[in-house]
Design an enzyme around this catalytic site. Structure first.
Site, PDB file in Angstrom:
ATOM      1  N   ARG A   1     -35.061  29.977  45.950  1.00  0.00           N
ATOM      2  CA  ARG A   1     -34.956  31.374  46.399  1.00  0.00           C
ATOM      3  C   ARG A   1     -35.429  31.533  47.848  1.00  0.00           C
ATOM      4  O   ARG A   1     -35.086  32.509  48.506  1.00  0.00           O
ATOM      5  CB  ARG A   1     -35.777  32.284  45.486  1.00  0.00           C
ATOM      6  CG  ARG A   1     -35.393  32.168  44.012  1.00  0.00           C
ATOM      7  CD  ARG A   1     -36.428  32.819  43.112  1.00  0.00           C
ATOM      8  NE  ARG A   1     -36.309  32.361  41.744  1.00  0.00           N
ATOM      9  CZ  ARG A   1     -36.849  31.239  41.262  1.00  0.00           C
ATOM     10  NH1 ARG A   1     -37.559  30.472  42.078  1.00  0.00           N
ATOM     11  NH2 ARG A   1     -36.683  30.885  40.014  1.00  0.00           N
TER      12      ARG A   1
ATOM     13  N   LYS B   1     -23.313  31.542  46.115  1.00  0.00           N
ATOM     14  CA  LYS B   1     -23.761  30.913  44.881  1.00  0.00           C
ATOM     15  C   LYS B   1     -25.060  30.147  45.111  1.00  0.00           C
ATOM     16  O   LYS B   1     -25.217  29.441  46.101  1.00  0.00           O
ATOM     17  CB  LYS B   1     -22.698  29.946  44.349  1.00  0.00           C
ATOM     18  CG  LYS B   1     -21.544  30.646  43.642  1.00  0.00           C
ATOM     19  CD  LYS B   1     -20.742  29.638  42.857  1.00  0.00           C
ATOM     20  CE  LYS B   1     -19.686  30.332  42.014  1.00  0.00           C
ATOM     21  NZ  LYS B   1     -18.948  29.374  41.178  1.00  0.00           N
TER      22      LYS B   1
ATOM     23  N   PRO C   1     -26.339  47.884  36.078  1.00  0.00           N
ATOM     24  CA  PRO C   1     -26.600  46.448  36.114  1.00  0.00           C
ATOM     25  C   PRO C   1     -26.310  45.818  34.748  1.00  0.00           C
ATOM     26  O   PRO C   1     -26.774  46.301  33.721  1.00  0.00           O
ATOM     27  CB  PRO C   1     -28.101  46.368  36.449  1.00  0.00           C
ATOM     28  CG  PRO C   1     -28.394  47.673  37.130  1.00  0.00           C
ATOM     29  CD  PRO C   1     -27.526  48.675  36.428  1.00  0.00           C
TER      30      PRO C   1
ATOM     31  N   ASP D   1     -26.419  42.406  32.444  1.00  0.00           N
ATOM     32  CA  ASP D   1     -26.809  41.033  32.169  1.00  0.00           C
ATOM     33  C   ASP D   1     -26.338  40.689  30.762  1.00  0.00           C
ATOM     34  O   ASP D   1     -25.628  41.467  30.113  1.00  0.00           O
ATOM     35  CB  ASP D   1     -28.317  40.843  32.334  1.00  0.00           C
ATOM     36  CG  ASP D   1     -29.141  41.734  31.406  1.00  0.00           C
ATOM     37  OD1 ASP D   1     -28.554  42.385  30.495  1.00  0.00           O
ATOM     38  OD2 ASP D   1     -30.370  41.795  31.572  1.00  0.00           O
TER      39      ASP D   1
ATOM     40  N   HIS E   1     -27.925  40.653  28.042  1.00  0.00           N
ATOM     41  CA  HIS E   1     -28.454  41.576  27.026  1.00  0.00           C
ATOM     42  C   HIS E   1     -27.603  42.845  26.966  1.00  0.00           C
ATOM     43  O   HIS E   1     -27.249  43.330  25.888  1.00  0.00           O
ATOM     44  CB  HIS E   1     -29.912  41.926  27.336  1.00  0.00           C
ATOM     45  CG  HIS E   1     -30.819  40.739  27.419  1.00  0.00           C
ATOM     46  ND1 HIS E   1     -31.159  39.993  26.311  1.00  0.00           N
ATOM     47  CD2 HIS E   1     -31.449  40.165  28.473  1.00  0.00           C
ATOM     48  CE1 HIS E   1     -31.954  38.995  26.689  1.00  0.00           C
ATOM     49  NE2 HIS E   1     -32.151  39.086  27.991  1.00  0.00           N
TER      50      HIS E   1
END
Length: 298
Positions: free
Chosen positions: A165, A209, A250, A252, A254
């Site tokens: 990161r 990426k 957003p 994801d 979940h």
């Protein structure tokens, strides 16, 4: 960047100042601390202009958004929302600083909350201006873009445990400075959601990426598919929480699973592709309306 400094009281940094907030049923109480003197003397409570500080808090918590009417509309449109809403009253989306929000969310890739919190704290301590010390705890402002564009920034961030990161935090800071600038990033609040998202996705760590495999520091990056979903989620989180795009949802794995299992939405294939991401966002925008991102937060 907020911590419970005493029961019911939360201390953190907002707008380059240190605040302690406490809420009762009718009011939000606050203390704003002055910056530490050069000789290190303890900070004393500042005497800020009341109208200015009130406006900072109204802006940060978006207090001009009327939640009761929104909860009522979301509950009328969605029985599942109505079922859980009473357990989560008063949930608001914060209006965060775009630079802090963006760089912080880049740190969330393939990560968990406690580690993200620690990383951002180390980032501020290493690169941010020291504001004051309270109860032996130092507080620092979030770093400026210029503080994160040095030739050694990536190496310093890797030494602080940022892993792969580090390249994207320093790279995005440099790309903003050399491109649209800090003011240009703030001006994305005034453009349509799709345009703001497109600009964000051109930044390192948001659009580029990460790539799978083992990094130089031994930390494994996310798999390619998970990486793409995480990057799309970063852009939407920044749109929602910093750029006034209340319709941003957003997505994801979940949220994808909830859409399929709880709402019976036949969306996408077996993985969270860009098409599935768009379809799920459109589904919830159609269900909850123009503040779908707020409803999702509840």
């Amino acid at each position: 960047r907020w911590w419970e400094s005493s029961p019911g009281a939360w201390t953190g940094v907002l707008g380059g100042r240190v605040w302690t907030l406490r809420q009762d049923p009718d009011r939000l109480w606050y203390t704003v601390y002055g910056e530490e003197e050069e000789d290190g003397r303890p900070a004393e409570a500042a005497k800020p202009d009341g109208a200015e500080t009130d406006q900072i808090l109204r802006d940060y918590f978006q207090l001009d958004v009327g939640l009761p009417a929104l909860y009522c509309a979301w509950g009328a449109a969605d029985p599942l929302f109505r079922k859980v809403a009473d357990d989560f009253p008063g949930v608001r989306v914060l209006r965060q600083d775009p630079i802090e929000c963006l760089l912080s969310f880049i740190c969330t890739s393939n990560n968990h909350i406690s580690r993200i919190t620690a990383m951002i704290e180390r980032l501020c301590q290493a690169f941010g201006r020291r504001l004051c010390r309270l109860d032996a705890r130092p507080f620092h402002a979030f770093p400026s873009l210029s503080a994160l564009t040095g030739a050694d920034t990536e190496a310093r961030l890797r030494a602080l445990g940022f892993g792969y990161r580090a390249k994207f935090v320093s790279g995005s800071a440099r790309a903003i400075v050399e491109g649209l600038g800090a003011e240009g990033l703030h001006r994305l609040r005034a453009v349509p959601y799709a345009e703001a998202r497109r600009v964000l996705c051109a930044l390192p760590g948001v659009g580029a990426k990460v790539g799978a495999g083992m990094g130089r520091d031994g930390e494994r990056g996310p798999a390619a598919g998970a990486d793409g979903a995480a990057r799309r989620q970063v852009a939407d989180c920044v749109c929602l929480m910093a750029l006034d795009k209340a319709e941003a949802v957003p997505v994801d794995t979940h949220v994808w699973r909830i859409a399929r299992q709880r709402y019976g939405a036949a969306l996408g294939g077996r993985s969270l592709t860009p098409r599935a991401h768009q379809e799920i966002g459109d589904f919830f925008r159609g269900l909850w309306g123009p503040r779908a991102g707020w409803a999702q937060a509840v």
